[in-house]
Scaffold this motif. Structure first.
Motif, short mmCIF file in Angstrom:
data_model
loop_
_atom_site.label_atom_id
_atom_site.label_comp_id
_atom_site.label_asym_id
_atom_site.label_seq_id
_atom_site.Cartn_x
_atom_site.Cartn_y
_atom_site.Cartn_z
N LYS A 1 1.55 4.28 -3.04
CA LYS A 1 1.46 5.72 -2.81
C LYS A 1 2.74 6.43 -3.22
O LYS A 1 2.71 7.52 -3.81
N GLU B 1 0.82 -1.20 0.00
CA GLU B 1 0.00 0.00 0.00
C GLU B 1 0.86 1.25 0.00
O GLU B 1 0.61 2.22 -0.75
N VAL C 1 3.38 9.32 4.44
CA VAL C 1 2.84 8.00 4.20
C VAL C 1 2.86 7.21 5.50
O VAL C 1 3.70 7.44 6.37
#
Length: 493
Positions: A342, A338, A354
């Motif tokens: 990003k 994930e 993040v």
């Protein structure tokens, strides 16, 4: 002569939440047929040695599959069935079998992955000799012993003799085929759960056991002696240490040697137990070492170790290092698809905030939020590199897409896949020179050592209490046969 040669490698941590589908066995799954041959020919796996031995015999070689996955949770039933079926279906018409197996596979539908496979191969080829090379951390079972004619294992950890183990097994199998020897197998298994950090063959009780095995191989009639420390993070009946002996026609002689070395191991059982220091203490020790050297200090986060089934996403060690004010940190690979997505969306040079890690339900991260970091995206790659060795020399490694985020204190390597830092290429492939770090936080127990210790100024083992922690009290064993040492100090052998 027609020889079946195949590879099925997986060390299963039944406490790991990391899934093991068929796709995990390779870049996008196993290699089959000619691709399986090409994946191993000329390299340093046990399967490579089998291929070389068969070619010297001018045998016809059948290579149905080469399937190897990083340690993780139970192998999916569909994956296990597909791999086994590939091997068994290729058996028809073969005169001999050479299998490169790990020995600690647990599938959703099989607590004894290798034993059940060997039983099926034996049923398909009741009269064909079968040779097996195992990992040093194999959990040997009676079913493995009953369905193989030759068993050898690695004698090094870190494992740098995979080829030699395969070469040894192949030689004994061919001796059997050509009536130069009559291999018989015996084994012994004390009720001992070893700690992986006490299975290094360079020191301590494990070194003494392997030395005894090597010495026994020079005794008359003894063809091979293997000391297997077992892999204790598997909730099966006996994930214990074993000694396997192959002798020339004398099973009683083989059993005597196995019993003798097993008793040596049992008498030195305290030497196979590792007790972790508190994490904060370990990080302080690393900081102290750094004051006396300009070379990087290795902080080995063995509590979240990829090659024992770790999630590679716990942030405990990294957070403690930041809390204590350490700088010049290189950390990784941290597995977080994930976060990688990003960072790729932001592109190189962008400043990004993040959330990283603690996204899989492991022992350490249960209920713990991800670590929020802000930094500059320094590199985005496909995560591929060639391993320089000495482990898996020449093989192409796949980390999934990889990204580097640089903060004021650290450069963080984030990948889509769990990945062992067994080569400088892990970092060099993303533009990081690990020699320039002050601290290298690696999610590793042992495989990193042959390449990272020589560039370092010191090493500290750090237990983040993740899913590969050395603290067995963190895990609930439901299938383990008790009593067993060290969980039960009253255990006897």
């Amino acid at each position: 002569m027609k020889i079946l040669i195949a590879r099925m490698n997986h060390e299963t941590n039944t406490f790991s939440p990391v899934p093991t589908p068929l796709e995990a066995f390779g870049r996008e799954g196993p290699c089959y047929g000619d691709d399986a041959y090409r994946e191993n020919a000329g390299l340093r796996t046990a399967m490579s040695a089998f291929i070389d031995a068969a070619q010297r015999e001018q045998a016809e070689i059948v290579t149905p599959i080469s399937a190897s996955a990083n340690p993780s949770g139970r192998v999916a039933a569909a994956a296990y069935d597909a791999i086994c079926r590939s091997i068994v279906d290729a058996a028809a018409g073969c005169d001999a079998v050479m299998l490169d197996l790990h020995g600690a596979m647990v599938a959703e539908n099989s607590p004894d992955g290798e034993g059940d496979l060997l039983e099926r191969v034996r049923r398909a080829l009741p009269h064909a000799p079968i040779a097996v090379s195992l990992d040093l951390h194999a959990n040997v079972t009676q079913k493995m012993i009953d369905n193989a004619d030759v068993i050898t294992s690695f004698k090094t950890y870190p494992h740098v003799d995979m080829y030699e183990s395969g070469e040894h097994a192949a030689r004994l199998l061919l001796d059997l085929i050509h009536d130069r020897a009559k291999p018989v197998i015996a084994w012994a298994q004390p009720p001992l759960l070893t700690h992986t950090l006490r299975s290094s063959t360079a020191e301590g009780a494990m070194k003494r056991a392997v030395d005894a095995a090597r010495a026994a191989e020079s005794e008359p009639g003894v063809l091979a002696v293997s000391v297997l420390s077992g892999f204790s993070l598997a909730d099966i009946a006996a994930p214990c240490a074993s000694v396997v002996v192959v002798a020339d026609g004398e099973r009683m002689r083989a059993q005597q040697v196995a019993d003798r070395i097993a008793m040596q191991i049992w008498n030195q059982r305290d030497g196979f137990v590792y007790r972790s220091a508190p994490l904060a203490q370990s990080i302080r020790e690393g900081a102290a070492l750094a004051r006396n050297t300009t070379r990087p200090i290795l902080l080995l986060d063995h509590g979240d170790n990829c090659m024992s089934g770790g999630t590679c996403d716990t942030t405990d060690a990294f957070e403690e290092a930041l809390k204590q004010g350490l700088e010049g940190i290189v950390v990784g690979p941290l597995c977080d698809p994930e976060a990688v997505a990003k960072l790729f969306a932001a592109c190189e040079g962008a400043t990004v905030s993040v959330s990283i890690g603690n996204k899989l339900a492991s022992v350490a991260s249960r209920g713990k939020p991800p670590l929020d970091v802000t930094g500059i995206v320094r590199a985005l790659t496909d995560g591929q590199y060639i391993i320089s060795g000495p482990t898996y020399t020449g093989q192409r490694a796949y980390m999934g897409r990889a990204a580097v985020l640089e903060t004021s204190a650290a450069r963080i390597l984030v990948t889509e896949r769990t990945h062992e830092p067994w080569d400088l290429g892990v970092f060099e492939s993303v533009g990081i020179d690990p020699r320039g770090a002050r601290f290298l936080i690696l999610k590793s127990r042992m495989y990193c050592r042959p390449v990272f210790v020589p560039i370092s100024g010191g090493l500290v083992e750090c237990d983040s209490r993740g899913v590969t922690s050395s603290d067995y009290a963190l895990f609930t064993f439901a299938n383990l046969k008790r009593p067993v040492f060290p969980l039960d100090l009253s255990a006897e052998y």
